[in-house]
Write a protein that holds these residues in place. Structure first.
Motif, PDB file in Angstrom:
ATOM      1  N   GLY A  94     136.688  45.567 121.574  1.00  0.00           N
ATOM      2  CA  GLY A  94     136.210  46.931 121.638  1.00  0.00           C
ATOM      3  C   GLY A  94     137.313  47.928 121.358  1.00  0.00           C
ATOM      4  N   PHE A  95     136.945  49.187 121.257  1.00  0.00           N
ATOM      5  CA  PHE A  95     137.921  50.245 121.001  1.00  0.00           C
ATOM      6  C   PHE A  95     138.936  50.367 122.136  1.00  0.00           C
ATOM      7  N   ALA A  96     138.464  50.327 123.366  1.00  0.00           N
ATOM      8  CA  ALA A  96     139.319  50.609 124.519  1.00  0.00           C
ATOM      9  C   ALA A  96     139.186  49.511 125.571  1.00  0.00           C
ATOM     10  N   PRO A  97     139.732  48.318 125.299  1.00  0.00           N
ATOM     11  CA  PRO A  97     139.523  47.190 126.214  1.00  0.00           C
ATOM     12  C   PRO A  97     140.172  47.351 127.580  1.00  0.00           C
ATOM     13  N   ASP A  98     141.132  48.281 127.714  1.00  0.00           N
ATOM     14  CA  ASP A  98     141.780  48.477 129.008  1.00  0.00           C
ATOM     15  C   ASP A  98     141.232  49.670 129.780  1.00  0.00           C
ATOM     16  N   ARG A 124     145.160  51.073 124.015  1.00  0.00           N
ATOM     17  CA  ARG A 124     144.023  50.307 124.528  1.00  0.00           C
ATOM     18  C   ARG A 124     143.146  51.109 125.494  1.00  0.00           C
ATOM     19  N   GLY A 125     143.393  52.406 125.611  1.00  0.00           N
ATOM     20  CA  GLY A 125     142.542  53.241 126.456  1.00  0.00           C
ATOM     21  C   GLY A 125     142.814  53.164 127.938  1.00  0.00           C
ATOM     22  N   GLN A 126     143.971  52.657 128.309  1.00  0.00           N
ATOM     23  CA  GLN A 126     144.277  52.506 129.726  1.00  0.00           C
ATOM     24  C   GLN A 126     144.306  53.847 130.449  1.00  0.00           C
ATOM     25  N   GLY A 127     143.765  53.851 131.673  1.00  0.00           N
ATOM     26  CA  GLY A 127     143.743  55.053 132.489  1.00  0.00           C
ATOM     27  C   GLY A 127     142.527  55.938 132.312  1.00  0.00           C
TER      28      GLY A 127
END
Length: 344
Positions: free
Chosen positions: A76-80, A11-14
């Motif tokens: 979306g692609f990276a909700p986090d 989720r794109g976290q960080g």
């Protein structure tokens, strides 16, 4: 791009993403997670006005990149990811775009979405893009919608330029989206969009026809443009930085130009050819999410385009009286009819 096949924990976290655009309407249910930004236009009077989006353009890009996967709307692609909305439109100029990139350097942003550009180049802006790259910031830039040569800053050799493609049966045949169709249709229905700029600087292509995303105050719209294609690649870049094994190593965890170049290499290597158009319209092709995050092995990296194919770092001298800071920057999208076509 096979985002739908990605495990739910990716989720794109960080990762920190900046969207330099017209702001982001946090009134939208899918955009409540955007909590940071900077109004570059009104930095002296209302620097916190980034959450007001009169054009809807920035909100549309933000939805593709990081819309929250709540019970309704889009994901979306990276909700986090941590998203910063830098408001540059309406009325943005090169000097203010330089200010926005300074904000990104200061906030240690990882990826910047630039769905904007113009015909003229700016040495001052190019030097700021180089500074950002050396600081570890990857600039993902829309190629432009004039149907001609790649526009600036997408023509810079220090960014990743994105062209737009469409796919048959994803819009009604009698809709305005059909105007984007050209003859370069492959067996899977992918085609290069007529409006999309082309040239050797194009690195990859992404969906940019009939893209449904967020618009203020809490609605959705299907728009066309390289503006819509670029956030697909920005979101993918965030996923790659967050989850690809290379960026968990010391070599590429460290911020810098080497990290940015490795990210661009991975995105290019994940791409597959689409449409029957030449590569100046599609670059290496459309990136594949599973390959880009390292869940599936990539084929051997194709040869990189020579640096000379991009724009030289030193710009040509301008005519006497030319003021690079007075150049207006415009977002790239094609509003639906009955609006007249715009040179954006």
């Amino acid at each position: 791009m096979r985002l739908d096949q990605l495990p739910g924990t990716y989720r794109g976290q960080g990762v920190r993403i900046a969207i330099i655009d017209s702001g982001a309407a946090t009134t939208h249910d899918n955009l409540h997670g955007i909590r940071a930004g900077f109004d570059v236009i009104n930095k002296k009077t209302n620097p916190d006005g980034w959450d007001q989006d009169a054009l809807g353009h920035g909100s549309h890009c933000a939805g593709v990149i990081a819309a929250a996967d709540i019970a309704s709307g889009i994901r979306g692609f990276a909700p986090d990811a941590e998203v910063h909305a830098c408001k540059l439109f309406p009325g943005g100029q090169v000097s203010q775009l330089i200010d926005a990139l300074e904000y990104c350097i200061d906030k240690q942003i990882d990826v910047v979405n630039l769905s904007l550009g113009g015909a003229a180049v700016s040495e001052a802006l190019e030097q700021q893009i180089i500074r950002a790259r050396r600081a570890g910031i990857a600039c993902i830039v829309a190629a432009g919608n004039s149907g001609g040569a790649v526009q600036y800053p997408a023509s810079s050799p220090n960014v990743l330029a994105v062209a737009a493609i469409g796919k048959l049966d994803e819009f009604p045949a009698d809709s305005y989206h059909a105007q984007t169709l050209d003859a370069n249709v492959d067996a899977y229905g992918y085609f290069t969009a007529k409006f999309s700029c082309f040239g050797p600087q194009v690195a990859v292509c992404a969906p940019g026809v009939a893209i449904t995303s967020c618009v203020p105050p809490n609605n959705f719209a299907a728009w066309d443009g390289t503006s819509m294609a670029t956030p697909h690649v920005t979101g993918l870049a965030a996923l790659c930085l967050a989850h690809h094994p290379d960026f968990q190593t010391q070599q590429y965890r460290t911020r810098g130009a080497e990290r940015v170049e490795r990210l661009f290499q991975i995105i290019r290597a994940s791409a597959r050819r689409v449409s029957l158009g030449d590569q100046s319209r599609t670059g290496y092709g459309m990136p594949d999410t599973l390959l880009a995050v390292g869940l599936q092995p990539q084929a051997a990296m194709p040869p990189m385009q020579p640096q000379s194919m991009g724009m030289p770092l030193m710009m040509q001298a301008q005519a006497p009286g030319y003021d690079p800071f007075a150049l207006g920057m415009l977002p790239y999208y094609r509003p639906p009819l009955p609006y007249a076509p715009l040179a954006w």
